[in-house]
Scaffold this motif. Sequence first.
Motif, PDB file in Angstrom:
ATOM      1  N   SER A 176       0.676  -1.733   0.226  1.00 21.42           N
ATOM      2  CA  SER A 176       0.392  -0.033  -0.001  1.00 21.42           C
ATOM      3  C   SER A 176       0.758   1.158  -0.025  1.00 21.42           C
ATOM      4  O   SER A 176       0.392   2.614   0.031  1.00 21.42           O
ATOM      5  CB  SER A 176      -0.841   0.281   0.859  1.00 21.42           C
ATOM      6  N   LYS A 177       2.229   1.017   0.590  1.00 20.17           N
ATOM      7  CA  LYS A 177       2.887   2.142   0.313  1.00 20.17           C
ATOM      8  C   LYS A 177       3.124   2.539  -0.944  1.00 20.17           C
ATOM      9  O   LYS A 177       3.629   4.065  -0.977  1.00 20.17           O
ATOM     10  CB  LYS A 177       4.075   2.158   1.401  1.00 20.17           C
ATOM     11  N   CYS A 178       3.260   1.705  -1.554  1.00 20.98           N
ATOM     12  CA  CYS A 178       3.671   2.407  -3.273  1.00 20.98           C
ATOM     13  C   CYS A 178       1.972   2.410  -4.216  1.00 20.98           C
ATOM     14  O   CYS A 178       2.476   1.485  -5.361  1.00 20.98           O
ATOM     15  CB  CYS A 178       4.736   1.079  -4.171  1.00 20.98           C
ATOM     16  N   LYS A 179       1.021   2.672  -3.893  1.00 20.88           N
ATOM     17  CA  LYS A 179      -0.471   2.900  -4.108  1.00 20.88           C
ATOM     18  C   LYS A 179       0.298   3.737  -5.660  1.00 20.88           C
ATOM     19  O   LYS A 179      -0.366   3.797  -6.371  1.00 20.88           O
ATOM     20  CB  LYS A 179      -1.240   3.475  -3.445  1.00 20.88           C
ATOM     21  N   ALA A 180       1.091   5.162  -5.489  1.00 16.66           N
ATOM     22  CA  ALA A 180       1.233   5.801  -6.431  1.00 16.66           C
ATOM     23  C   ALA A 180       1.707   5.373  -7.104  1.00 16.66           C
ATOM     24  O   ALA A 180       1.310   5.836  -8.591  1.00 16.66           O
ATOM     25  CB  ALA A 180       2.152   6.960  -5.777  1.00 16.66           C
ATOM     26  N   ALA A 181       2.697   4.367  -7.276  1.00 14.42           N
ATOM     27  CA  ALA A 181       3.278   3.796  -8.413  1.00 14.42           C
ATOM     28  C   ALA A 181       2.393   2.959  -9.010  1.00 14.42           C
ATOM     29  O   ALA A 181       2.459   2.663 -10.072  1.00 14.42           O
ATOM     30  CB  ALA A 181       4.474   2.820  -7.762  1.00 14.42           C
ATOM     31  N   GLN A 182       1.609   2.373  -8.115  1.00 15.46           N
ATOM     32  CA  GLN A 182       0.515   1.291  -8.963  1.00 15.46           C
ATOM     33  C   GLN A 182       0.053   1.925  -9.717  1.00 15.46           C
ATOM     34  O   GLN A 182      -0.414   1.370 -11.150  1.00 15.46           O
ATOM     35  CB  GLN A 182      -0.172  -0.085  -8.129  1.00 15.46           C
ATOM     36  N   ASP A 183      -0.777   3.164  -9.218  1.00 20.83           N
ATOM     37  CA  ASP A 183      -1.599   3.809  -9.712  1.00 20.83           C
ATOM     38  C   ASP A 183      -1.302   4.244 -10.978  1.00 20.83           C
ATOM     39  O   ASP A 183      -2.130   4.504 -12.437  1.00 20.83           O
ATOM     40  CB  ASP A 183      -2.347   5.354  -9.207  1.00 20.83           C
ATOM     41  N   TRP A 184       0.229   4.875 -11.474  1.00 18.36           N
ATOM     42  CA  TRP A 184       0.906   5.969 -12.601  1.00 18.36           C
ATOM     43  C   TRP A 184       0.880   4.309 -13.270  1.00 18.36           C
ATOM     44  O   TRP A 184       1.089   4.718 -14.868  1.00 18.36           O
ATOM     45  CB  TRP A 184       1.758   6.121 -12.003  1.00 18.36           C
ATOM     46  N   TRP A 185       1.406   3.437 -12.992  1.00 21.73           N
ATOM     47  CA  TRP A 185       1.701   2.152 -13.816  1.00 21.73           C
ATOM     48  C   TRP A 185       0.701   1.837 -14.866  1.00 21.73           C
ATOM     49  O   TRP A 185       0.273   1.670 -15.564  1.00 21.73           O
ATOM     50  CB  TRP A 185       1.704   1.032 -13.413  1.00 21.73           C
ATOM     51  N   THR A 186      -0.505   1.881 -13.717  1.00 24.32           N
ATOM     52  CA  THR A 186      -2.375   1.794 -14.502  1.00 24.32           C
ATOM     53  C   THR A 186      -2.374   2.585 -15.508  1.00 24.32           C
ATOM     54  O   THR A 186      -2.644   2.229 -17.015  1.00 24.32           O
ATOM     55  CB  THR A 186      -3.030   1.685 -13.819  1.00 24.32           C
ATOM     56  N   LYS A 187      -2.123   4.199 -15.178  1.00 23.30           N
ATOM     57  CA  LYS A 187      -2.687   4.849 -16.676  1.00 23.30           C
ATOM     58  C   LYS A 187      -1.373   4.546 -17.859  1.00 23.30           C
ATOM     59  O   LYS A 187      -1.925   4.902 -19.294  1.00 23.30           O
ATOM     60  CB  LYS A 187      -2.509   6.186 -15.566  1.00 23.30           C
ATOM     61  N   HIS A 188      -0.068   4.661 -17.499  1.00 27.18           N
ATOM     62  CA  HIS A 188       0.120   4.436 -18.424  1.00 27.18           C
ATOM     63  C   HIS A 188       1.397   3.295 -19.430  1.00 27.18           C
ATOM     64  O   HIS A 188       2.280   3.228 -20.016  1.00 27.18           O
ATOM     65  CB  HIS A 188       1.784   5.477 -18.123  1.00 27.18           C
ATOM     66  N   SER A 189       0.954   2.307 -18.645  1.00 26.32           N
ATOM     67  CA  SER A 189       1.250   1.021 -19.334  1.00 26.32           C
ATOM     68  C   SER A 189       0.974   0.466 -20.194  1.00 26.32           C
ATOM     69  O   SER A 189       1.463   0.121 -20.828  1.00 26.32           O
ATOM     70  CB  SER A 189       0.670   0.137 -18.002  1.00 26.32           C
ATOM     71  N   ASN A 190      -0.287   0.940 -21.309  1.00 19.49           N
ATOM     72  CA  ASN A 190      -0.945   0.856 -22.453  1.00 19.49           C
ATOM     73  C   ASN A 190       1.234   1.500 -23.524  1.00 19.49           C
ATOM     74  O   ASN A 190       0.848   0.892 -24.153  1.00 19.49           O
ATOM     75  CB  ASN A 190      -1.598   0.858 -22.763  1.00 19.49           C
ATOM     76  N   TYR A 191       1.365   2.603 -22.700  1.00 20.60           N
ATOM     77  CA  TYR A 191       2.142   3.764 -23.742  1.00 20.60           C
ATOM     78  C   TYR A 191       3.810   2.856 -23.971  1.00 20.60           C
ATOM     79  O   TYR A 191       4.103   2.509 -24.815  1.00 20.60           O
ATOM     80  CB  TYR A 191       2.078   4.608 -23.220  1.00 20.60           C
TER      81      TYR A 191
END
Length: 300
Positions: A230-245
């Motif tokens: 949970s401490k890395c949620k910001a990174a998880q959310d970022w990856w969800t947003k940019h993973s397709n690119y």
Amino acid sequence: MKTFLTFLSLLLLQSLSSQTKLEQDRQAIKAMCGCYEVQFNFSETFKHAQDSTYTPSPDKIAGGLEWVQLVEDESDKIAMQHLLIVGPEERKQIVKHWRQDWLYQNQHLYVYDANKHWKYQELPYDEVIGQWTQKVYQVDDSPRYEGTASWVHVDGKHYWENTTPAPLPRREFSIRDDYNITLRTNRHELTDFGWVHDQDNKKILKTEDGQEIVLADEKGYNTYTRVEDSKCKAAQDWWTKHSNYWAGVRAEWQSVFENKESLSMLKSIDDKPLFMHMFELQDQEYNSQKIKNQIRAFLK
């Protein structure tokens, strides 16, 4: 909570001993995924340069939170993307960090040969039986370094170790130009707190006539201490947003590698290295052709 996470790490180490060798290997590699407090430590140890004016690099100590995202999980390939979390709690920023792919019994390598040039090399199959190739990529998914070796599971230890040439690390190429190869001995080892990236490096100047001059040795010791995901949620959310690119970027690079030819890259276009162009394109309207054009523009 930290005691509980240590307990889980110990359970993982114990369970590895009851699996087949291939299962042990795969489990050890994927154990590097998750959320970690990272400590980066680098220091020059021995000076070999004959030039009395040689100045050692300063010690480098840094840290932060890093999320290691599982990107691909196949029987013969495991891909993991590192995402560094920086900045204060209220203004966290995500830095797309390095990527490591692991390929089982891989015969195809791109071996670094100084000055942004990689030589394609095909290994005989009997030399890679049971081995895993670690392919490490830059933040823009361009090649960095690759090496093949066996994972070792013995006496409660689980590690992989290989020596291979690599470009200068980011902490070095911006401050010095007196060498052009880092000969890296990389050891990835699981621990009761997470894992360690242990390095013994040589700073080498490769001259135009092929002579290799060792200027200095360097020790690197990077620790990854597991914390709650949970401490890395910001990174998880970022990856969800940019993973397709970034999936599109990886696909284009893969099409380059499938040519099985040595490759050379430009340092910059319009005074900007490739990673700056790729990060800018990430936040624009993009398609596979734009990604292809940008990457191919950097290939000589």
